[in-house]
Design an enzyme around this catalytic site. Sequence first.
Site, short mmCIF file in Angstrom:
data_model
loop_
_atom_site.label_atom_id
_atom_site.label_comp_id
_atom_site.label_asym_id
_atom_site.label_seq_id
_atom_site.Cartn_x
_atom_site.Cartn_y
_atom_site.Cartn_z
N TRP A 130 49.10 23.64 -3.56
CA TRP A 130 50.21 24.50 -3.98
C TRP A 130 49.88 25.93 -3.51
O TRP A 130 48.77 26.43 -3.78
CB TRP A 130 50.32 24.43 -5.50
CG TRP A 130 51.40 25.27 -6.11
CD1 TRP A 130 52.71 25.31 -5.73
CD2 TRP A 130 51.26 26.17 -7.20
NE1 TRP A 130 53.41 26.18 -6.53
CE2 TRP A 130 52.54 26.72 -7.45
CE3 TRP A 130 50.20 26.56 -8.01
CZ2 TRP A 130 52.77 27.65 -8.45
CZ3 TRP A 130 50.43 27.47 -9.02
CH2 TRP A 130 51.71 28.01 -9.23
N ASP A 211 44.13 21.22 -12.37
CA ASP A 211 45.43 21.85 -12.55
C ASP A 211 46.41 20.78 -13.01
O ASP A 211 46.80 19.90 -12.23
CB ASP A 211 45.88 22.49 -11.23
CG ASP A 211 47.22 23.22 -11.38
OD1 ASP A 211 47.75 23.24 -12.51
OD2 ASP A 211 47.72 23.76 -10.38
N LYS A 246 57.33 22.39 -16.68
CA LYS A 246 58.12 21.25 -16.18
C LYS A 246 58.36 20.22 -17.27
O LYS A 246 59.48 19.75 -17.45
CB LYS A 246 57.42 20.57 -15.01
CG LYS A 246 56.68 21.49 -14.07
CD LYS A 246 57.58 22.16 -13.07
CE LYS A 246 56.86 23.34 -12.48
NZ LYS A 246 57.14 23.71 -11.16
C1 LIG Z 1 50.54 22.58 -8.96
C2 LIG Z 1 51.07 23.64 -9.86
N1 LIG Z 1 50.23 24.28 -10.67
C3 LIG Z 1 50.64 25.23 -11.50
C4 LIG Z 1 51.96 25.60 -11.56
C5 LIG Z 1 52.31 26.74 -12.47
O1 LIG Z 1 53.29 26.57 -13.33
P1 LIG Z 1 53.86 27.72 -14.28
O2 LIG Z 1 55.25 27.94 -13.85
O3 LIG Z 1 53.72 27.16 -15.64
O4 LIG Z 1 53.01 28.95 -14.13
C6 LIG Z 1 52.89 24.96 -10.74
C7 LIG Z 1 54.30 25.34 -10.75
O5 LIG Z 1 55.07 25.05 -9.88
C8 LIG Z 1 52.43 23.94 -9.86
O6 LIG Z 1 53.26 23.29 -9.06
#
Ligand SMILES: Cc1ncc(COP(=O)(O)O)c(C=O)c1O
Length: 395
Positions: A130, A211, A246
């Site tokens: 990501w 994560d 999500k």
């Molecule tokens: C792999 C991954 N980690 C962490 C996050 C972080 O999410 P947040 O919106 O809760 O900060 C996302 C959000 O898209 C993600 O895809």
Amino acid sequence: MFENISPLTADPILGLMAEFRNDKREKKIDLGVGVYRDDHGNTPIMRAVKEAEKQKLTIESTKSYIGPNGSERYNELIQNMTLGSNHVVIKDRRIATIQTPGGCGALKIGAELIKKVKGNSTVWVSSPTWANHIPLLGGAGLKINDYHYYCPVTKRINKSKMFETLEKASDGDIILVHGCCHNPSGVDLDEEDWKNLTELLARKNLLPFIDLAYQGLGDGLEEDVTGIRKLLSIIPEALVACSYSKNFGLYRERTGGLHVILSSADITNAVSGQLGSIARGIYSMPPAHGAFLVEQILDDGCLKSIWTGELNEMRGRISNLRMKLATELSEATNLDFNFIMNQKGMFSFLGISKEQIDILKNKHAIYMVDSSRINVAGLNSNNLDFFVQGVKAVV
Ligand SMILES: Cc1ncc(COP(=O)(O)O)c(C=O)c1O
């Protein structure tokens, strides 16, 4: 002071969102943005969340400061959600948790903690990963290396190469692992991979940083964390960054948490204090609203069962879409898109070229990022055929 600041090139996803908004064509599809959408193309507020919000209006009695570590009850409940209440780490009290502003907040606090303890640490991230992992971890001063992960030819993990590169990690290095629903590839570790990874981490004394942003959207709330729970019963120290953006649909409420798993209960309080102090130096205290709702839902049997039902519906919808998309694309193009069926969560790489992506956008009003990552949940019964015909025309 600021006159010499140079403009940044636009963030590819935000840029794509803006282009999509300005596209006047009547029929258009946005598969770039990573939010869940229902069959009407909406990102709805979950019923359990709405109900918890109603309750909050009557229950909430103060807006006083919440404290840098957030709500103790919330932290306890999310420990149980991640590990299961009977997990040895919880029983032994070898876990320090902090409520954070989303998964990003958790990743940032985790990175800062690592930097505080061992300044010149190296963190290994999957290739690809990501995109925001790089600024979140690298911005804290950690050195970033990557390990092989997704193979664009087989559309699977290149396991031998993955473990080969991880063998190069040095004692004390950090390995960032996607808990489930790998973003951007949708390709997850299986039971055997988690076992092999655990063995490698133990043998080489590496620190896992997991994560966990999509718990419940892969195979199920419990199923998605089976490998993680086993790993954490063996590896003495680890970090787990959780996002509830999500699975509770709380994107803008910035709701998450970081667990730090420790080798001894004697240091739990010290680590909690350090986590709070790091938060204090960045944003002081986490926002309360989203965490209040998650706490309310996880603590109330009725709300919890409404929420799990909705989460199951979301997961079922994604998995049905994956089946349909794989079948219809394969039939329409005579190419093999069946890999989409086996992948997990919202994302998959379609595996088409930048040139084809541009034609899809310019000629067919179908938007996706340049890597060909698509958000499967952006498809629905009204646009699936339109999408399939667009892809058929370009491949
Ligand atoms: C792999 C991954 N980690 C962490 C996050 C972080 O999410 P947040 O919106 O809760 O900060 C996302 C959000 O898209 C993600 O895809």
